[in-house]
Structure formats: C-alpha cells, structure tokens
Design a protein around this motif. Sequence first.
Motif, short mmCIF file in Angstrom:
data_model
loop_
_atom_site.label_atom_id
_atom_site.label_comp_id
_atom_site.label_asym_id
_atom_site.label_seq_id
_atom_site.Cartn_x
_atom_site.Cartn_y
_atom_site.Cartn_z
N GLN A 20 -6.96 49.95 -2.00
CA GLN A 20 -5.87 49.18 -2.93
C GLN A 20 -5.07 49.94 -3.69
O GLN A 20 -3.83 49.36 -3.80
CB GLN A 20 -7.04 48.34 -3.48
N THR A 150 -5.97 40.43 -9.60
CA THR A 150 -4.78 39.24 -9.00
C THR A 150 -3.82 39.93 -8.30
O THR A 150 -3.33 39.55 -7.18
CB THR A 150 -4.66 38.11 -10.04
N ARG A 153 -4.59 41.59 -5.14
CA ARG A 153 -4.76 41.00 -4.12
C ARG A 153 -3.72 40.23 -3.45
O ARG A 153 -3.37 40.33 -2.28
CB ARG A 153 -5.67 39.77 -4.48
#
Length: 371
Positions: A20, A150, A153
């Motif tokens: 990520q 958020t 993502r």
Amino acid sequence: MNRILAKTNVYTQRTLTNVQFGAVLMTALLGVGVLNLPRTMTVNMNTADGWISVIIAGVAVSLIFLFNVFAFKSHHVDSIDVYMERAFGKWVSNFLCIVIATYFLVQSSWQVVAMSEMIRYFLLEETPYYVVIGMIVILSAYAVFYPFATVVRICCFFLPLSLIVLVLILGLSAEEVDVYRLRPIAPEGFWPIFANVKEALQAFQGAEIMLLILAFLRTGTKPKKSGVLAFSTITMVYVLIYGIVVSSLGVAEVKTLVWPTIALTQAAESGAFFSGRLNSLLISTWTLQFFTTIVIALFATVHLLDKRLPIRRGYLLLVCAVLVFAIGVLPQTFYQISMIGKWEQYAFLTIFAVLPFLCYLTVAIKKKVKA
C-alpha cells in the motif's frame, strides 16, 4: 481532552503495508507528467536525450528517499512535522507546517487547473468545465473526510487501472515508433542532459508525501524496498512514455504540442474498434488519476493543518476544498500553469530534500551538544 484523544487515534493508525505504501507513492507521482513530460523535456533540451535526464532524476529521487528513511529512523521520528519540532522548536515547526500545507494546497489546485485545461480542450467541450471541477473537488473532499485508509483504498483501486490503460496505449502506439528519431545520443554533449535533470524532477513531484505517510506504516514494515520499487517503476513508465512519444512524433512536433501523449493516441488510433476511442480512454482514465492525486494532496494539507491548528478537521477540509475549487476555476493560461509548475518544482526540492537534511543535521548537532 476528547478532541486530543480523537486526533491521537487518527494519527496513530499504523495500518499501511509495504504494498500500500508503494501504491500511494506511485499514485502521487502519476499526474500531469505523464501527459506533458515529453514536451517539457524536448523544449528545454531541443534534442531527444530527455530519457537520460529522466533516469538520472529517478535515481536522484530514490537516493533522497533512502536518506529520508534513514534520517527518520536514526532519530526515531515518523513524520516531518515531528522532526521539525525536534529540530527547530514548536513555533518554527508550526510555521513551517503551515507553509508546507500551503504547498500541498497549491499542488492540489495545480492538478485541478491542469485537469480543467485538459477537459476544456478534449473531453467535455459542451459541459462547463467548472461543473466537472466542482464534482472532482467535492468527491475529493468526501474521500479526505474519512480516515487515511480510505485514501489508500482509492489509490489501490485506481492505480492498476491507470497503468493498464497506459500500457495498452503505449503498446498500440509501438507501430509508430522510429528509433532513429532518438538518435544521435548527446549531440550537444552531456551538460544539457545534466542541466535538465531539474526539469525531469518535476515529474516526480508527489514523492514528498512519504514525509507524512511513514507515520501510518505498520510496525515492522520495511519501506525502503517498496519505495525504491515504486520510484523505479515510475521512472521506467516515464522513460517509455518519453521514448515512444518522441520516437513516434519527432522532436520538432512534440515541441509544438501541449499534451503530446494525448496527441500520440490520436496518431495511434486505427481500425473500426479503436478509431476515436483511445483518445477518450486516456483522457477519461487520467481524469480519475488527477482525482487521486488531488485527494492525496488535499489529505496532506488537511492532515498538517489539523495537527497544528485548534480548528475542527471538518472546517479545515471545507475551507481547503473551497480554495482548491476557487483556484481551479480561475481563468488560467498555459503560461500561468507553467509558472505554477516552476514554483512548485523548487518548493518540492526544498521540502523533499533540503528540509529533511536540515532537520537531520540540527537534531544530530543537538544530540552531540547534550552529550
């Protein structure tokens, strides 16, 4: 007290994985550079050697990133605002945080301006561009309103789509490539190549987000590998874009185009299926990519201000979103957009390279004096 505890919970959510972390970095880096990097480099160099400058810039950014990670780890800090407070004290660090937040706000607005120019000329000629800008800013503010997870993502969802579309378009454009247009190498010597590395560095703007998101990494993660992999991937993407665009269109034509990558899709369109579709596909996808970079920059702005100012995060977000929209809808010329890019180029290098080095040096001297 409840507000302080709430902020503490928000800023200590260490849920970011190595994958990520790399995805957020790559998303922050992919923006205007994909569309106008070939023109910027060819105008400044007047040769086809820009790809060498891009490689040097990619190596330089990777080395700066590795130094920053080393500096943070050496002094047990995980965010640039904490580092500045340890180095310069509370009041100076507060001032610098506001300056950096302003930089991220301008960066977000610059992405909006660039996006509005692209939409104005290519995508929705009949639709008022400020309507599209308003929708993007509202969606960006909505995403930033929620925790950082958020934003992560969103990056992980849109990044693969952007890369797939980009690879598809570059692959379909391979038939137009003429390698001889990239020759000879360094016809004017190597000095122009090194002199224009600073122009290539502008394409890596967004790397400075690492100064904030290191604080969200899970305990035990190793960001060096994922960060260097992210920078290496983006460098390769930029080199491919530059090489294919310039070798397909030629230096003389690229210098006359505002968005040469989009022009490449127009030249590559062929057949009944692809005719008229590649251009729209790239522009639509890059509108979403602009959205993700706006989200990241807006998050950084609100994040820094919220940690330093006694104002509710929702109010800060509202004010920042209004400012981004206001700057985005102002009448802008390409020259003005370029000047904003120049200012941000120097600010990027100062924040990403100079400031962490000064923090490292100051804290190291303080530790020696105390010892």
